[in-house]
Every structure is written in C-alpha cells, then in structure tokens.
Scaffold this motif. Structure first.
Motif, PDB file in Angstrom:
ATOM      1  N   TRP A   1      13.307  10.438   1.194  1.00 53.12           N
ATOM      2  CA  TRP A   1      12.881   8.957   1.820  1.00 53.12           C
ATOM      3  C   TRP A   1      12.426   8.044   0.887  1.00 53.12           C
ATOM      4  CZ3 TRP A   1       8.479   6.729   3.055  1.00 53.12           C
ATOM      5  CH2 TRP A   1       8.390   5.799   4.214  1.00 53.12           C
ATOM      6  N   ALA A   2      11.339   8.436   0.057  1.00 49.54           N
ATOM      7  CA  ALA A   2      10.722   7.466  -0.580  1.00 49.54           C
ATOM      8  C   ALA A   2      11.671   6.963  -1.652  1.00 49.54           C
ATOM      9  CB  ALA A   2       9.594   8.394  -1.490  1.00 49.54           C
ATOM     10  N   ARG A   3      12.325   7.649  -2.299  1.00 49.26           N
ATOM     11  CA  ARG A   3      13.541   7.047  -3.349  1.00 49.26           C
ATOM     12  C   ARG A   3      14.329   5.837  -2.793  1.00 49.26           C
ATOM     13  NH1 ARG A   3      14.360  12.670  -6.590  1.00 49.26           N
ATOM     14  NH2 ARG A   3      12.514  12.503  -8.144  1.00 49.26           N
ATOM     15  N   LEU A   4      14.725   6.427  -1.536  1.00 51.45           N
ATOM     16  CA  LEU A   4      15.627   5.372  -0.757  1.00 51.45           C
ATOM     17  C   LEU A   4      14.852   4.207  -0.394  1.00 51.45           C
ATOM     18  CD1 LEU A   4      17.859   7.713   1.393  1.00 51.45           C
ATOM     19  CD2 LEU A   4      18.670   6.192  -0.393  1.00 51.45           C
TER      20      LEU A   4
ATOM     21  N   THR B   1       0.803  -1.293  -0.042  1.00 47.77           N
ATOM     22  CA  THR B   1       0.086  -0.072   0.073  1.00 47.77           C
ATOM     23  C   THR B   1       0.934   1.151   0.217  1.00 47.77           C
ATOM     24  OG1 THR B   1      -1.760  -1.231   1.438  1.00 47.77           O
ATOM     25  CG2 THR B   1      -1.883   1.183   1.229  1.00 47.77           C
ATOM     26  N   LEU B   2       1.796   1.220   0.998  1.00 43.66           N
ATOM     27  CA  LEU B   2       2.693   2.372   0.936  1.00 43.66           C
ATOM     28  C   LEU B   2       3.623   2.590  -0.412  1.00 43.66           C
ATOM     29  CD1 LEU B   2       4.355   4.755   2.311  1.00 43.66           C
ATOM     30  CD2 LEU B   2       5.537   3.104   3.519  1.00 43.66           C
ATOM     31  N   GLU B   3       3.854   1.503  -1.030  1.00 42.45           N
ATOM     32  CA  GLU B   3       4.789   1.280  -2.112  1.00 42.45           C
ATOM     33  C   GLU B   3       3.827   2.098  -3.020  1.00 42.45           C
ATOM     34  OE1 GLU B   3       6.639  -1.627  -5.099  1.00 42.45           O
ATOM     35  OE2 GLU B   3       5.623  -2.494  -3.564  1.00 42.45           O
ATOM     36  N   CYS B   4       2.552   1.476  -3.510  1.00 39.85           N
ATOM     37  CA  CYS B   4       1.629   2.371  -4.378  1.00 39.85           C
ATOM     38  C   CYS B   4       1.555   3.875  -4.042  1.00 39.85           C
ATOM     39  CB  CYS B   4       0.365   1.624  -4.403  1.00 39.85           C
ATOM     40  SG  CYS B   4       0.286  -0.094  -4.863  1.00 39.85           S
ATOM     41  N   VAL B   5       1.303   4.316  -2.842  1.00 39.94           N
ATOM     42  CA  VAL B   5       1.184   5.610  -2.795  1.00 39.94           C
ATOM     43  C   VAL B   5       2.442   6.291  -3.119  1.00 39.94           C
ATOM     44  CG1 VAL B   5       0.891   7.421  -0.829  1.00 39.94           C
ATOM     45  CG2 VAL B   5      -0.603   5.449  -1.042  1.00 39.94           C
ATOM     46  N   LEU B   6       3.814   5.858  -2.739  1.00 37.99           N
ATOM     47  CA  LEU B   6       4.861   6.467  -3.182  1.00 37.99           C
ATOM     48  C   LEU B   6       5.031   6.682  -4.335  1.00 37.99           C
ATOM     49  CD1 LEU B   6       7.328   5.037  -0.056  1.00 37.99           C
ATOM     50  CD2 LEU B   6       6.230   7.372  -0.082  1.00 37.99           C
ATOM     51  N   ARG B   7       4.831   5.684  -4.883  1.00 36.78           N
ATOM     52  CA  ARG B   7       5.187   5.553  -6.755  1.00 36.78           C
ATOM     53  C   ARG B   7       4.116   6.739  -7.075  1.00 36.78           C
ATOM     54  NH1 ARG B   7       8.524   1.745  -7.925  1.00 36.78           N
ATOM     55  NH2 ARG B   7       8.675  -0.151  -6.785  1.00 36.78           N
ATOM     56  N   ALA B   8       3.228   6.653  -6.667  1.00 32.08           N
ATOM     57  CA  ALA B   8       1.984   7.741  -7.288  1.00 32.08           C
ATOM     58  C   ALA B   8       2.442   8.989  -7.095  1.00 32.08           C
ATOM     59  CB  ALA B   8       0.741   7.430  -6.510  1.00 32.08           C
TER      60      ALA B   8
ATOM     61  N   GLY C   1     -10.491   4.617   3.460  1.00 30.99           N
ATOM     62  CA  GLY C   1     -10.187   4.133   4.880  1.00 30.99           C
ATOM     63  C   GLY C   1      -8.753   3.492   4.901  1.00 30.99           C
ATOM     64  N   THR C   2      -8.033   3.428   3.745  1.00 25.63           N
ATOM     65  CA  THR C   2      -6.582   2.911   3.760  1.00 25.63           C
ATOM     66  C   THR C   2      -5.660   3.876   3.548  1.00 25.63           C
ATOM     67  OG1 THR C   2      -7.402   0.644   2.845  1.00 25.63           O
ATOM     68  CG2 THR C   2      -5.278   1.275   2.584  1.00 25.63           C
ATOM     69  N   LEU C   3      -6.346   4.690   2.560  1.00 25.97           N
ATOM     70  CA  LEU C   3      -5.454   5.855   2.040  1.00 25.97           C
ATOM     71  C   LEU C   3      -5.081   7.072   3.070  1.00 25.97           C
ATOM     72  CD1 LEU C   3      -3.739   7.107  -0.219  1.00 25.97           C
ATOM     73  CD2 LEU C   3      -5.868   8.057  -1.095  1.00 25.97           C
ATOM     74  N   TYR C   4      -6.177   7.588   3.348  1.00 27.84           N
ATOM     75  CA  TYR C   4      -6.228   8.851   4.529  1.00 27.84           C
ATOM     76  C   TYR C   4      -5.144   8.559   5.783  1.00 27.84           C
ATOM     77  CZ  TYR C   4      -9.069  11.217   1.257  1.00 27.84           C
ATOM     78  OH  TYR C   4      -9.525  11.762  -0.010  1.00 27.84           O
ATOM     79  N   PRO C   5      -5.540   7.190   6.424  1.00 31.93           N
ATOM     80  CA  PRO C   5      -4.615   7.038   7.614  1.00 31.93           C
ATOM     81  C   PRO C   5      -3.245   7.000   7.229  1.00 31.93           C
ATOM     82  CG  PRO C   5      -6.593   5.703   7.708  1.00 31.93           C
ATOM     83  CD  PRO C   5      -6.297   6.376   6.412  1.00 31.93           C
TER      84      PRO C   5
ATOM     85  N   TYR D   1      -4.468  15.504  -4.576  1.00 31.34           N
ATOM     86  CA  TYR D   1      -5.577  15.611  -3.491  1.00 31.34           C
ATOM     87  C   TYR D   1      -6.163  14.089  -3.467  1.00 31.34           C
ATOM     88  CZ  TYR D   1      -8.867  15.629  -7.754  1.00 31.34           C
ATOM     89  OH  TYR D   1      -9.626  15.302  -8.878  1.00 31.34           O
ATOM     90  N   GLY D   2      -6.629  13.986  -2.526  1.00 29.98           N
ATOM     91  CA  GLY D   2      -6.921  12.476  -1.849  1.00 29.98           C
ATOM     92  C   GLY D   2      -7.504  11.596  -2.955  1.00 29.98           C
ATOM     93  N   TYR D   3      -8.765  12.164  -3.681  1.00 26.86           N
ATOM     94  CA  TYR D   3      -9.443  11.377  -4.525  1.00 26.86           C
ATOM     95  C   TYR D   3      -8.676  11.040  -5.875  1.00 26.86           C
ATOM     96  CZ  TYR D   3     -13.137   9.767  -7.715  1.00 26.86           C
ATOM     97  OH  TYR D   3     -13.929   9.128  -8.343  1.00 26.86           O
ATOM     98  N   ASP D   4      -7.922  12.052  -6.251  1.00 27.72           N
ATOM     99  CA  ASP D   4      -6.769  11.568  -7.255  1.00 27.72           C
ATOM    100  C   ASP D   4      -5.998  10.388  -6.933  1.00 27.72           C
ATOM    101  OD1 ASP D   4      -5.597  12.082  -9.768  1.00 27.72           O
ATOM    102  OD2 ASP D   4      -3.888  13.314  -8.424  1.00 27.72           O
ATOM    103  N   LEU D   5      -5.276  10.501  -5.608  1.00 23.74           N
ATOM    104  CA  LEU D   5      -4.395   9.422  -5.285  1.00 23.74           C
ATOM    105  C   LEU D   5      -5.372   8.064  -4.997  1.00 23.74           C
ATOM    106  CD1 LEU D   5      -2.462  11.151  -2.400  1.00 23.74           C
ATOM    107  CD2 LEU D   5      -1.545  10.315  -4.509  1.00 23.74           C
ATOM    108  N   MET D   6      -6.478   8.204  -4.645  1.00 30.35           N
ATOM    109  CA  MET D   6      -7.361   6.898  -4.625  1.00 30.35           C
ATOM    110  C   MET D   6      -7.517   6.446  -6.037  1.00 30.35           C
ATOM    111  SD  MET D   6     -10.458   7.864  -1.862  1.00 30.35           S
ATOM    112  CE  MET D   6     -11.594   6.895  -2.501  1.00 30.35           C
TER     113      MET D   6
END
Length: 155
Positions: free
Chosen positions: A128-131, A56-63, A86-90, A73-78
């Motif tokens: 941090w994300a790249r590392l 999950t974190l990997e997907c968000v960092l890649r985005a 419920g997974t993304l916002y926390p 914005y949040g919906y764009d990331l979703m």
C-alpha cells in the motif's frame, strides 16, 4: 405532543442534514456510475479509509520503507521524520487500525529501561505504501494535486 414542522419541511431538513454530515466526513452523497465503481475497485484492494495522503503520512511511510523489514519504535520514527508525538502516534494508531502496521511491546533488556512499542509495516502495508507513494510521485510529475507549492515570490 404534536409536531409543529410540516412533513415536507422535516424531510427536506433531514436530507439537508444528511448531506451536510456526509460532506463533512468526506463521503459522496450521490451514487457512483458503474464506470466509476469499476475504476475505484480496480485501482487496488486496500484503500485506507480515514487516512488522507498528507506530507506527514508521506514522511512516515518513507521512514518505514527505508527498511521495510525492520521494526521501528516511536521515538526512532519521531527522530527520522521530525514529527512531534502528538502528530505521529495518532497516525500510527490509524495505520494499525487499517491493518497496515503491526505493533508490539518489547520488554527492556536492562533494569530501569522503559518498555518500547515497536511498529512495522505489514506485507499489505508495504504494498500500500509503495503504491500510494508512486501515485503521489506521478501526480506531482504531472503537476496535478499533490504538487509542491511554488517558492514564495516565484509567481
């Protein structure tokens, strides 16, 4: 009122409970050696406590890293990550707490639109994300932890 537990039993119980709580929180109960401390500190400055590298974190960092300078914005990331709110916002909240993501509200340009909260990686967050993603790719290429699961029936 006197205590019915002998002192030795109370001390053992307290120590056992402390070890249990530390293990449940993922903390070490034993001290690190000097070499382990040096390796841990030299790996890099920012280790986000409480956030484990997950898919999950990997997907968000890649985005975020598709365009690190852009605020999303949040919906764009979703939509980009196919994650539910419920997974993304926390996860975004934990990244913000760690100083890796900045967040700000933007008022709508037209009447009737809702305000949006935009998220953007900080300079430290980009680094941090790249590392983290590089370490993950290296672990996967070596076949260590973080390797993809084999396809069902492949074994």
């Amino acid at each position: 009122m006197s205590n019915i537990w002998p002192r030795r039993s109370r001390d053992w119980l307290a120590k056992t409970f402390a070890e249990y709580v530390a293990a449940a929180r993922g903390r070490r109960t034993t001290a690190r050696s000097a070499d382990e401390n040096r390796r841990h500190q030299d790996s890099y400055m920012c280790r986000l406590s409480g956030v484990k590298m997950t898919r999950t974190l990997e997907c968000v960092l890649r985005a975020f890293l598709q365009d690190p300078a852009a605020a999303r914005y949040g919906y764009d990331l979703m939509k980009a990550t196919a994650l539910q709110s419920g997974t993304l916002y926390p996860l975004l909240a934990r990244l913000k707490e760690g100083g890796l993501v900045d967040a700000h509200w933007e008022t709508p340009a037209e009447e009737g639109q809702r305000p949006r909260r935009y998220y953007q990686l900080t300079a430290e967050g980009v680094r941090w994300a790249r590392l983290e993603l590089a370490e993950l790719a290296q672990r996967r290429s070596r076949g260590g932890s973080g390797a993809a699961r084999p396809a069902p029936g492949a074994i």
